[in-house]
Design an enzyme around this catalytic site. Structure first.
Site, PDB file in Angstrom:
ATOM      1  N   ARG A  67     -98.065  59.891 -11.136  1.00 54.40           N
ATOM      2  CA  ARG A  67     -97.213  59.442 -12.227  1.00 54.40           C
ATOM      3  C   ARG A  67     -96.049  58.634 -11.669  1.00 54.40           C
ATOM      4  O   ARG A  67     -95.627  58.811 -10.528  1.00 54.40           O
ATOM      5  CB  ARG A  67     -96.657  60.643 -13.015  1.00 54.40           C
ATOM      6  CG  ARG A  67     -97.666  61.304 -13.950  1.00 54.40           C
ATOM      7  CD  ARG A  67     -97.038  62.436 -14.751  1.00 54.40           C
ATOM      8  NE  ARG A  67     -96.545  63.488 -13.870  1.00 54.40           N
ATOM      9  CZ  ARG A  67     -95.296  63.661 -13.514  1.00 54.40           C
ATOM     10  NH1 ARG A  67     -94.347  62.869 -14.001  1.00 54.40           N
ATOM     11  NH2 ARG A  67     -94.954  64.630 -12.694  1.00 54.40           N
ATOM     12  N   TYR A 195    -104.157  56.126 -13.556  1.00 57.00           N
ATOM     13  CA  TYR A 195    -104.136  57.445 -12.931  1.00 57.00           C
ATOM     14  C   TYR A 195    -103.482  58.532 -13.782  1.00 57.00           C
ATOM     15  O   TYR A 195    -102.387  58.347 -14.314  1.00 57.00           O
ATOM     16  CB  TYR A 195    -103.406  57.381 -11.586  1.00 57.00           C
ATOM     17  CG  TYR A 195    -103.724  58.582 -10.721  1.00 57.00           C
ATOM     18  CD1 TYR A 195    -104.906  58.614  -9.984  1.00 57.00           C
ATOM     19  CD2 TYR A 195    -102.901  59.687 -10.684  1.00 57.00           C
ATOM     20  CE1 TYR A 195    -105.236  59.725  -9.223  1.00 57.00           C
ATOM     21  CE2 TYR A 195    -103.216  60.801  -9.924  1.00 57.00           C
ATOM     22  CZ  TYR A 195    -104.392  60.813  -9.190  1.00 57.00           C
ATOM     23  OH  TYR A 195    -104.717  61.915  -8.444  1.00 57.00           O
ATOM     24  N   LYS A 204     -99.603  64.251 -20.710  1.00 59.04           N
ATOM     25  CA  LYS A 204     -98.138  64.294 -20.732  1.00 59.04           C
ATOM     26  C   LYS A 204     -97.557  63.468 -21.881  1.00 59.04           C
ATOM     27  O   LYS A 204     -96.555  63.856 -22.471  1.00 59.04           O
ATOM     28  CB  LYS A 204     -97.574  63.797 -19.408  1.00 59.04           C
ATOM     29  CG  LYS A 204     -98.159  64.479 -18.189  1.00 59.04           C
ATOM     30  CD  LYS A 204     -97.915  65.966 -18.180  1.00 59.04           C
ATOM     31  CE  LYS A 204     -98.500  66.562 -16.909  1.00 59.04           C
ATOM     32  NZ  LYS A 204     -98.091  67.915 -16.638  1.00 59.04           N
ATOM     33  N   HIS A 224     -94.289  72.529 -20.625  1.00 57.91           N
ATOM     34  CA  HIS A 224     -95.057  72.293 -19.395  1.00 57.91           C
ATOM     35  C   HIS A 224     -95.336  73.653 -18.752  1.00 57.91           C
ATOM     36  O   HIS A 224     -94.721  74.017 -17.752  1.00 57.91           O
ATOM     37  CB  HIS A 224     -94.234  71.388 -18.467  1.00 57.91           C
ATOM     38  CG  HIS A 224     -94.981  70.880 -17.271  1.00 57.91           C
ATOM     39  ND1 HIS A 224     -94.334  70.433 -16.133  1.00 57.91           N
ATOM     40  CD2 HIS A 224     -96.301  70.722 -17.022  1.00 57.91           C
ATOM     41  CE1 HIS A 224     -95.230  70.023 -15.244  1.00 57.91           C
ATOM     42  NE2 HIS A 224     -96.430  70.198 -15.745  1.00 57.91           N
ATOM     43  N   SER A 246     -94.282  69.975 -11.540  1.00 57.01           N
ATOM     44  CA  SER A 246     -95.562  69.450 -11.075  1.00 57.01           C
ATOM     45  C   SER A 246     -95.823  69.847  -9.623  1.00 57.01           C
ATOM     46  O   SER A 246     -94.925  69.764  -8.788  1.00 57.01           O
ATOM     47  CB  SER A 246     -95.556  67.931 -11.197  1.00 57.01           C
ATOM     48  OG  SER A 246     -95.294  67.573 -12.534  1.00 57.01           O
ATOM     49  N   CYS A 248     -96.260  72.770  -8.334  1.00 56.80           N
ATOM     50  CA  CYS A 248     -95.515  73.950  -7.891  1.00 56.80           C
ATOM     51  C   CYS A 248     -96.216  75.261  -8.228  1.00 56.80           C
ATOM     52  O   CYS A 248     -95.591  76.326  -8.228  1.00 56.80           O
ATOM     53  CB  CYS A 248     -94.108  73.930  -8.463  1.00 56.80           C
ATOM     54  SG  CYS A 248     -93.078  72.652  -7.717  1.00 56.80           S
ATOM     55  N   ASP A 273    -101.419  74.041 -17.715  1.00 57.17           N
ATOM     56  CA  ASP A 273    -100.426  72.958 -17.601  1.00 57.17           C
ATOM     57  C   ASP A 273     -99.538  72.814 -18.828  1.00 57.17           C
ATOM     58  O   ASP A 273     -98.366  72.486 -18.689  1.00 57.17           O
ATOM     59  CB  ASP A 273    -101.143  71.631 -17.335  1.00 57.17           C
ATOM     60  CG  ASP A 273    -100.217  70.557 -16.781  1.00 57.17           C
ATOM     61  OD1 ASP A 273     -99.495  70.845 -15.802  1.00 57.17           O
ATOM     62  OD2 ASP A 273    -100.204  69.435 -17.315  1.00 57.17           O
ATOM     63  N   ARG A 364    -106.963  64.939  -6.967  1.00 58.60           N
ATOM     64  CA  ARG A 364    -107.183  65.963  -7.994  1.00 58.60           C
ATOM     65  C   ARG A 364    -108.649  66.117  -8.366  1.00 58.60           C
ATOM     66  O   ARG A 364    -109.450  65.202  -8.172  1.00 58.60           O
ATOM     67  CB  ARG A 364    -106.373  65.612  -9.243  1.00 58.60           C
ATOM     68  CG  ARG A 364    -104.854  65.696  -8.948  1.00 58.60           C
ATOM     69  CD  ARG A 364    -104.021  65.670 -10.167  1.00 58.60           C
ATOM     70  NE  ARG A 364    -102.609  65.848  -9.836  1.00 58.60           N
ATOM     71  CZ  ARG A 364    -101.830  66.819 -10.305  1.00 58.60           C
ATOM     72  NH1 ARG A 364    -102.314  67.717 -11.135  1.00 58.60           N
ATOM     73  NH2 ARG A 364    -100.557  66.906  -9.952  1.00 58.60           N
TER      74      ARG A 364
HETATM   75  P1  GTP Z   1     -99.471  70.081 -11.704  1.00 59.87           P
HETATM   76  O1  GTP Z   1    -100.921  69.998 -12.033  1.00 59.87           O
HETATM   77  O2  GTP Z   1     -98.963  68.891 -10.975  1.00 59.87           O
HETATM   78  O3  GTP Z   1     -98.616  70.368 -12.905  1.00 59.87           O
HETATM   79  O4  GTP Z   1     -99.285  71.253 -10.598  1.00 59.87           O
HETATM   80  P2  GTP Z   1     -99.358  72.857 -10.655  1.00 59.87           P
HETATM   81  O5  GTP Z   1     -98.019  73.396 -11.042  1.00 59.87           O
HETATM   82  O6  GTP Z   1    -100.520  73.310 -11.441  1.00 59.87           O
HETATM   83  O7  GTP Z   1     -99.530  73.242  -9.108  1.00 59.87           O
HETATM   84  P3  GTP Z   1    -100.820  73.820  -8.323  1.00 59.87           P
HETATM   85  O8  GTP Z   1    -101.176  75.211  -8.770  1.00 59.87           O
HETATM   86  O9  GTP Z   1    -101.886  72.814  -8.378  1.00 59.87           O
HETATM   87  O10 GTP Z   1    -100.238  73.928  -6.849  1.00 59.87           O
HETATM   88  C1  GTP Z   1     -99.711  72.824  -6.151  1.00 59.87           C
HETATM   89  C2  GTP Z   1     -99.710  73.075  -4.665  1.00 59.87           C
HETATM   90  O11 GTP Z   1     -98.968  74.256  -4.357  1.00 59.87           O
HETATM   91  C3  GTP Z   1    -101.116  73.281  -4.101  1.00 59.87           C
HETATM   92  O12 GTP Z   1    -101.211  72.622  -2.867  1.00 59.87           O
HETATM   93  C4  GTP Z   1    -101.201  74.777  -3.923  1.00 59.87           C
HETATM   94  O13 GTP Z   1    -102.084  75.141  -2.885  1.00 59.87           O
HETATM   95  C5  GTP Z   1     -99.764  75.177  -3.624  1.00 59.87           C
HETATM   96  N1  GTP Z   1     -99.466  76.545  -4.121  1.00 59.87           N
HETATM   97  C6  GTP Z   1     -99.785  77.058  -5.333  1.00 59.87           C
HETATM   98  N2  GTP Z   1     -99.426  78.365  -5.434  1.00 59.87           N
HETATM   99  C7  GTP Z   1     -98.848  78.684  -4.253  1.00 59.87           C
HETATM  100  C8  GTP Z   1     -98.266  79.893  -3.735  1.00 59.87           C
HETATM  101  O14 GTP Z   1     -98.212  80.939  -4.383  1.00 59.87           O
HETATM  102  N3  GTP Z   1     -97.758  79.843  -2.462  1.00 59.87           N
HETATM  103  C9  GTP Z   1     -97.806  78.676  -1.727  1.00 59.87           C
HETATM  104  N4  GTP Z   1     -97.290  78.717  -0.499  1.00 59.87           N
HETATM  105  N5  GTP Z   1     -98.363  77.542  -2.167  1.00 59.87           N
HETATM  106  C10 GTP Z   1     -98.874  77.531  -3.420  1.00 59.87           C
HETATM  107  C1  SPV Z   2     -98.143  66.779 -13.381  1.00 56.97           C
HETATM  108  O1  SPV Z   2     -97.724  65.875 -12.660  1.00 56.97           O
HETATM  109  O2  SPV Z   2     -97.391  67.668 -13.856  1.00 56.97           O
HETATM  110  C2  SPV Z   2     -99.590  66.857 -13.688  1.00 56.97           C
HETATM  111  C3  SPV Z   2    -100.456  65.758 -13.245  1.00 56.97           C
HETATM  112  O3  SPV Z   2    -100.012  67.812 -14.313  1.00 56.97           O
HETATM  113  S1  SPV Z   2    -100.427  64.388 -14.319  1.00 56.97           S
HETATM  114  O4  SPV Z   2    -101.450  64.595 -15.350  1.00 56.97           O
HETATM  115  O5  SPV Z   2    -100.750  63.192 -13.536  1.00 56.97           O
HETATM  116  O6  SPV Z   2     -99.138  64.256 -14.954  1.00 56.97           O
HETATM  117 MN    MN Z   3     -98.342  69.335 -14.785  1.00 60.19          MN
END
Ligand code: GTP
Ligand code: SPV
Ligand code: MN
Length: 586
Positions: A67, A195, A204, A224, A246, A248, A273, A364
């Protein structure tokens, strides 16, 4: 006579001048034709049909991989309606600037019209959008992420009650890229990117930015947030939602395999999400997931961190910007095992060890929820699931403890409003910089965030039993730079503490920022966590938090008189609790 959606399609075609127009019906035949076309023109690369049947790799333009918040605008008549945290342009000015980029943009291309439903089809809370796009990849992705085609068009009929979103790849040049929202007329224009959240306009753009605007007017919330159900040993399920910025940890928390499964605690996924939350007829806050699939971060995903999704993406999955093995299987940093020989990086070049990562950090997978075996039996419940806890969280190497509980709803809103997190690869720009990201909505709130805080406070007054509000940080690091907390499936231990708090079982210590677990109240057996590590994980440092209050004061000052009085009071309360004076905006 044409229907409202037909009129808008005709008008968009006059502007973008496509070679042909295809109304997407969502059928399997249509999908097969689209895939054939994409395999022929190189948009899709077929993955190993034995190990990853009907799955494809897509490589986006190397300057279009995340984004782009700096190119994203909220276009309201009054600048103050967009507020200090959004980029703003006047609607007519934005249209005059962006219209030329759409003019003839689809010449020689196919225009796809994609009607879609956000939310369970049987839910009174679902909404209809229509995306016009010249990207077949966007169509194939929307097919996974929402309910598209005939089901949506039949539902819409002659109604004008849909959110139109006009999307064109344009020339993919970032200097001619704009993602603009017109909340007052509920319209989205996006050009120059193919993307993720820039291009899949149901995500979003509609489900957060436009929906948050609608939700404030109608008295509900578009957030979110992931939604999960925590099952206890008696089989009872308690639903929680969590807002993390995002990349996290939302997807991973929502889909975890519980580290306490042998003690009878399991986690079920409702969404990963976005949550739309309404006050149900029973007075409870209820959440639906507007999406139907997962667009998840690949790096870090493996059979230990997220076995559920690793199984799900073995078929009918799109992978974007991951690396490719010689066996035509997807690969990314943090997947099980070392980089194999003969690896091709996300750009399509031979991978060189030690240079840039093989997979893009924001690469992704796009996978249908129907393929994920940990989906809650209630994930498409029309009324939504009742929410008992709301969790905020961020990525903080220091300062924020593993978990704390707010004193009440108003204090909880303050905790959400003052969230901070280190930036990630989900947006273009610097990674690892700490910024304020209230409720993880900084890039996604479609109106003045001061008013948004006010809306949160108002919702707390309208819900019969407001959910308990917690804050977590899985990312605290020790002096050696390593994460102190094991994370992933072990995060269930923190969820269990929350459940025990809600049910009045777990003890807590009061600190200036809220309640942290009393010693012994977290279930840590089998973890091998030293006392020192636990102390550091739960430490609340008064000086750190006095500094934090000061940073918050500066952030709050940006909202002027749009900042609710209640948050000003919470701010003063934190300052006096940390026994230090700091600036309070007047
Ligand atoms: P968006 O789709 O962007 O909104 O992200 P999200 O909040 O769904 O994050 P996601 O669960 O995909 O995790 C993002 C990154 O953080 C990945 O590389 C995970 O492996 C890492 N991660 C997730 N949970 C943990 C955790 O509990 N501990 C650690 N150290 N890393 C984590
Ligand atoms: C985020 O960035 O919080 C996502 C990925 O979930 S995107 O759909 O590209 O915004
Ligand atoms: Mn997100």
């Amino acid at each position: 006579m044409s229907t409202p959606v037909e009129s808008w399609v005709e008008e968009s075609a006059r502007l973008t001048k496509p070679a042909k127009i295809v109304w997407v019906d969502g059928s399997a035949d249509e999908h097969a034709r689209l895939v054939d076309g994409m395999l022929r023109d190189g948009t899709f690369i077929e993955l190993n049909p034995k190990t990853y049947p009907d799955s494809y790799l897509h490589r986006s333009s190397p300057t279009d991989v995340a984004r782009t918040e700096h190119l994203t605008y909220i276009c309201t008549r009054e600048k103050s309606e967009a507020g200090p945290t959004n980029n703003w342009m006047a609607p007519e000015q934005a249209k005059d600037m962006v219209r030329p980029l759409f003019d003839g943009a689809m010449a020689g291309r196919t225009m796809y019209v994609v009607p879609y439903i956000l939310g369970p089809v049987a839910s009174p809370y679902c909404r209809i959008g229509v995306e016009i796009t010249d990207s077949a990849y966007v169509v194939a992705s929307m097919r996974i992420m929402s309910r598209i085609g005939k089901v949506a068009l039949d539902r819409l009929g002659h109604s004008k009650n849909f959110v139109p979103g006009l999307h064109s790849l344009g020339d993919l040049d970032p200097s001619r890229r704009f993602i603009v929202h017109f909340p007052e007329e509920q319209l989205i224009w996006s050009v120059g990117s193919g993307y993720g959240g820039n291009a899949l306009l149901g995500k979003k753009c509609f489900a957060l930015r436009i929906a948050s605007w609608i939700a404030r007017q109608e008295g509900w919330m578009a957030e979110h947030m992931l939604i999960l159900g925590l099952e206890d040993p008696s089989g009872k399920i308690t639903y929680m939602s969590a807002a993390f910025p995002s990349a996290c940890g939302k997807t991973n928390l929502a889909m975890m395999v519980s580290g306490l499964e042998d003690q009878g605690y399991r986690v079920w996924t409702v969404g990963d999400d976005i949550a739309w939350m309404h006050v149900g007829s029973d007075g409870q806050l209820r959440a639906i997931n507007p999406e139907a699939g997962f667009f998840g971060v690949a790096p870090g995903t493996n059979s230990r961190t997220n076995p559920n999704v690793m199984k799900a993406l073995r078929r009918d999955t799109i992978l974007t910007n991951v690396a490719l093995t010689a066996e035509k299987e997807p690969w990314w940093e943090g997947i099980d095992g070392a980089p194999p020989t003969g690896l091709t990086n996300w750009r399509g070049e031979p991978y060189t060890f030690g240079k840039e990562p093989a997979a893009h950090p924001n690469s992704r997978y796009t996978v249908p929820a129907s393929q994920v075996t940990c989906m809650s039996k209630d994930w498409e419940s029309p009324e939504g699931v009742p929410i008992s806890a709301i969790i905020f969280g961020g990525r903080r190497a220091r300062v924020a403890p593993l978990v704390y509980q707010s004193r009440n709803w108003q204090h909880g809103v303050y905790v959400g409003a003052t969230m901070a997190s280190e930036t990630t690869a989900a947006n273009t720009g610097a990674v690892g910089v700490t910024r304020r990201d209230p409720m993880a909505m900084l890039p996604f709130c479609g109106y003045n965030m001061g008013d948004y805080f006010g809306h949160w406070l108002e919702m707390g007054r309208r819900v019969k039993h407001p959910p308990a509000i917690f804050h977590v940080n899985w990312f605290r690091r020790g002096a050696d730079g390593r994460y102190l907390w094991p994370g992933y499936g072990e995060n269930v231990r923190v969820l269990k503490w929350m459940l025990d708090r809600i049910e009045g079982r777990a003890a807590a210590d009061e600190t200036p920022i809220g309640y942290v677990p009393a010693r012994g109240s977290l279930t840590l057996d089998g973890l091998n966590l030293s006392k020192d590590t636990l102390d550091e994980l739960l430490r609340v440092d008064s000086t750190d938090w006095a500094n934090e209050a000061e940073a918050t004061g500066a952030f709050f000052a940006r909202f002027g008189d749009r900042l609710p009085e209640e948050l000003r009071q919470e701010q003063e309360s934190l300052i006096s609790r940390t026994q230090k004076t700091a600036v309070v905006p007047k």
